[in-house]
Design an enzyme around this catalytic site. Structure first.
Site, PDB file in Angstrom:
ATOM      1  N   HIS A 192     -32.539 -53.640  16.365  1.00  0.00           N
ATOM      2  CA  HIS A 192     -33.861 -53.604  17.003  1.00  0.00           C
ATOM      3  C   HIS A 192     -33.972 -54.733  18.010  1.00  0.00           C
ATOM      4  O   HIS A 192     -33.329 -55.773  17.877  1.00  0.00           O
ATOM      5  CB  HIS A 192     -34.975 -53.713  15.956  1.00  0.00           C
ATOM      6  CG  HIS A 192     -34.846 -54.906  15.062  1.00  0.00           C
ATOM      7  ND1 HIS A 192     -34.015 -54.921  13.963  1.00  0.00           N
ATOM      8  CD2 HIS A 192     -35.416 -56.128  15.118  1.00  0.00           C
ATOM      9  CE1 HIS A 192     -34.098 -56.102  13.371  1.00  0.00           C
ATOM     10  NE2 HIS A 192     -34.927 -56.860  14.065  1.00  0.00           N
ATOM     11  N   HIS A 239     -31.247 -52.600  10.790  1.00  0.00           N
ATOM     12  CA  HIS A 239     -31.264 -51.432  11.687  1.00  0.00           C
ATOM     13  C   HIS A 239     -31.502 -52.077  13.053  1.00  0.00           C
ATOM     14  O   HIS A 239     -32.547 -52.734  13.250  1.00  0.00           O
ATOM     15  CB  HIS A 239     -32.389 -50.473  11.281  1.00  0.00           C
ATOM     16  CG  HIS A 239     -32.551 -49.271  12.168  1.00  0.00           C
ATOM     17  ND1 HIS A 239     -32.668 -47.981  11.670  1.00  0.00           N
ATOM     18  CD2 HIS A 239     -32.642 -49.151  13.521  1.00  0.00           C
ATOM     19  CE1 HIS A 239     -32.817 -47.129  12.676  1.00  0.00           C
ATOM     20  NE2 HIS A 239     -32.809 -47.823  13.818  1.00  0.00           N
ATOM     21  N   ASN A 287     -31.838 -60.275  17.340  1.00  0.00           N
ATOM     22  CA  ASN A 287     -31.228 -61.134  16.333  1.00  0.00           C
ATOM     23  C   ASN A 287     -30.074 -60.354  15.716  1.00  0.00           C
ATOM     24  O   ASN A 287     -30.276 -59.297  15.123  1.00  0.00           O
ATOM     25  CB  ASN A 287     -32.254 -61.526  15.260  1.00  0.00           C
ATOM     26  CG  ASN A 287     -33.369 -62.386  15.826  1.00  0.00           C
ATOM     27  OD1 ASN A 287     -33.125 -63.233  16.686  1.00  0.00           O
ATOM     28  ND2 ASN A 287     -34.591 -62.172  15.369  1.00  0.00           N
ATOM     29  N   THR A 324     -33.332 -59.796   9.762  1.00  0.00           N
ATOM     30  CA  THR A 324     -33.794 -59.511   8.402  1.00  0.00           C
ATOM     31  C   THR A 324     -33.830 -58.011   8.110  1.00  0.00           C
ATOM     32  O   THR A 324     -33.820 -57.621   6.942  1.00  0.00           O
ATOM     33  CB  THR A 324     -35.208 -60.093   8.153  1.00  0.00           C
ATOM     34  OG1 THR A 324     -36.115 -59.549   9.113  1.00  0.00           O
ATOM     35  CG2 THR A 324     -35.199 -61.610   8.262  1.00  0.00           C
ATOM     36  N   GLY A 376     -30.906 -64.764  12.126  1.00  0.00           N
ATOM     37  CA  GLY A 376     -32.243 -64.474  11.589  1.00  0.00           C
ATOM     38  C   GLY A 376     -32.556 -63.001  11.470  1.00  0.00           C
ATOM     39  O   GLY A 376     -33.717 -62.632  11.291  1.00  0.00           O
ATOM     40  N   CYS A 434     -35.672 -46.759   9.747  1.00  0.00           N
ATOM     41  CA  CYS A 434     -35.466 -45.301   9.767  1.00  0.00           C
ATOM     42  C   CYS A 434     -36.736 -44.606   9.293  1.00  0.00           C
ATOM     43  O   CYS A 434     -37.157 -43.593   9.866  1.00  0.00           O
ATOM     44  CB  CYS A 434     -34.298 -44.895   8.875  1.00  0.00           C
ATOM     45  SG  CYS A 434     -32.665 -45.174   9.592  1.00  0.00           S
TER      46      CYS A 434
HETATM   47  P1  5GP Z   1     -35.601 -59.543  12.583  1.00  0.00           P
HETATM   48  O1  5GP Z   1     -36.009 -60.820  11.881  1.00  0.00           O
HETATM   49  O2  5GP Z   1     -34.716 -58.674  11.717  1.00  0.00           O
HETATM   50  O3  5GP Z   1     -35.034 -59.770  13.940  1.00  0.00           O
HETATM   51  O4  5GP Z   1     -36.953 -58.771  12.854  1.00  0.00           O
HETATM   52  C1  5GP Z   1     -37.530 -57.881  11.981  1.00  0.00           C
HETATM   53  C2  5GP Z   1     -38.961 -57.736  12.428  1.00  0.00           C
HETATM   54  O5  5GP Z   1     -39.500 -56.577  11.849  1.00  0.00           O
HETATM   55  C3  5GP Z   1     -39.860 -58.920  12.039  1.00  0.00           C
HETATM   56  O6  5GP Z   1     -40.449 -59.467  13.209  1.00  0.00           O
HETATM   57  C4  5GP Z   1     -40.879 -58.278  11.103  1.00  0.00           C
HETATM   58  O7  5GP Z   1     -42.179 -58.834  11.265  1.00  0.00           O
HETATM   59  C5  5GP Z   1     -40.821 -56.820  11.477  1.00  0.00           C
HETATM   60  N1  5GP Z   1     -41.114 -55.921  10.372  1.00  0.00           N
HETATM   61  C6  5GP Z   1     -40.527 -55.947   9.140  1.00  0.00           C
HETATM   62  N2  5GP Z   1     -41.014 -54.969   8.364  1.00  0.00           N
HETATM   63  C7  5GP Z   1     -41.926 -54.300   9.121  1.00  0.00           C
HETATM   64  C8  5GP Z   1     -42.777 -53.171   8.854  1.00  0.00           C
HETATM   65  O8  5GP Z   1     -42.796 -52.590   7.769  1.00  0.00           O
HETATM   66  N3  5GP Z   1     -43.585 -52.782   9.868  1.00  0.00           N
HETATM   67  C9  5GP Z   1     -43.603 -53.403  11.091  1.00  0.00           C
HETATM   68  N4  5GP Z   1     -44.428 -52.918  12.020  1.00  0.00           N
HETATM   69  N5  5GP Z   1     -42.807 -54.463  11.374  1.00  0.00           N
HETATM   70  C10 5GP Z   1     -41.990 -54.909  10.393  1.00  0.00           C
HETATM   71 ZN    ZN Z   2     -32.170 -47.372   9.752  1.00  0.00          ZN
END
Ligand code: 5GP
Ligand code: ZN
Length: 111
Positions: free
Chosen positions: A101, A99, A88, A96, A94, A8
């Site tokens: 995405h 929100h 994910n 993390t 996985g 957000c």
């Molecule tokens: P998930 O593991 O939840 O599917 O993917 C989260 C993704 O967000 C990860 O690939 C991680 O590198 C990316 N990510 C997490 N925090 C940030 C951030 O502050 N900035 C950017 N540009 N990417 C982020």
């Molecule tokens: Zn959010």
């Protein structure tokens, strides 16, 4: 907007990111820890926790994200032969950042 949600804050530009695309519904930016030569995160501006937790009222937003992924891919010659979209959903998958995405990955051949 959900307080303390990093995505957000990125969508509202309270945290900086390398923006790739934005419209009234979605925001797309480079992943901070890329897993491919092109690694873009596409999010809805609306705070939705996860694909595990959506209903029909999110249909338009979720459909729009796929159209945007296709549109973005056309901006990169590295994705002219294809790209991968990953969501994910939940801890076991996985996820993390809670929100919703979509990872848009390209620029290499995936197994
Ligand atoms: P998930 O593991 O939840 O599917 O993917 C989260 C993704 O967000 C990860 O690939 C991680 O590198 C990316 N990510 C997490 N925090 C940030 C951030 O502050 N900035 C950017 N540009 N990417 C982020
Ligand atoms: Zn959010």
């Amino acid at each position: 907007m959900s307080e303390n949600c990093i995505f957000c804050k990125i969508a509202k530009k309270e945290i900086s990111s390398h923006k790739i695309y934005e419209d009234e519904v979605v925001f797309a930016f480079e992943d901070i820890n890329p897993k491919a030569p092109i690694h873009i995160i596409i999010i809805p501006k609306k705070h939705i926790v996860s694909l595990c937790d959506v209903s029909c009222k999110e249909e338009q937003i979720l459909g729009h994200i796929q159209i945007v992924a296709s549109k973005i891919s056309k901006q990169f010659k590295e994705m002219k032969n294809g790209f991968r979209i990953i969501n994910n959903c939940g801890v076991d998958a996985g996820q993390t950042v809670f929100h919703i995405h979509y990872h848009l990955l390209g620029g290499r051949v995936f197994e």
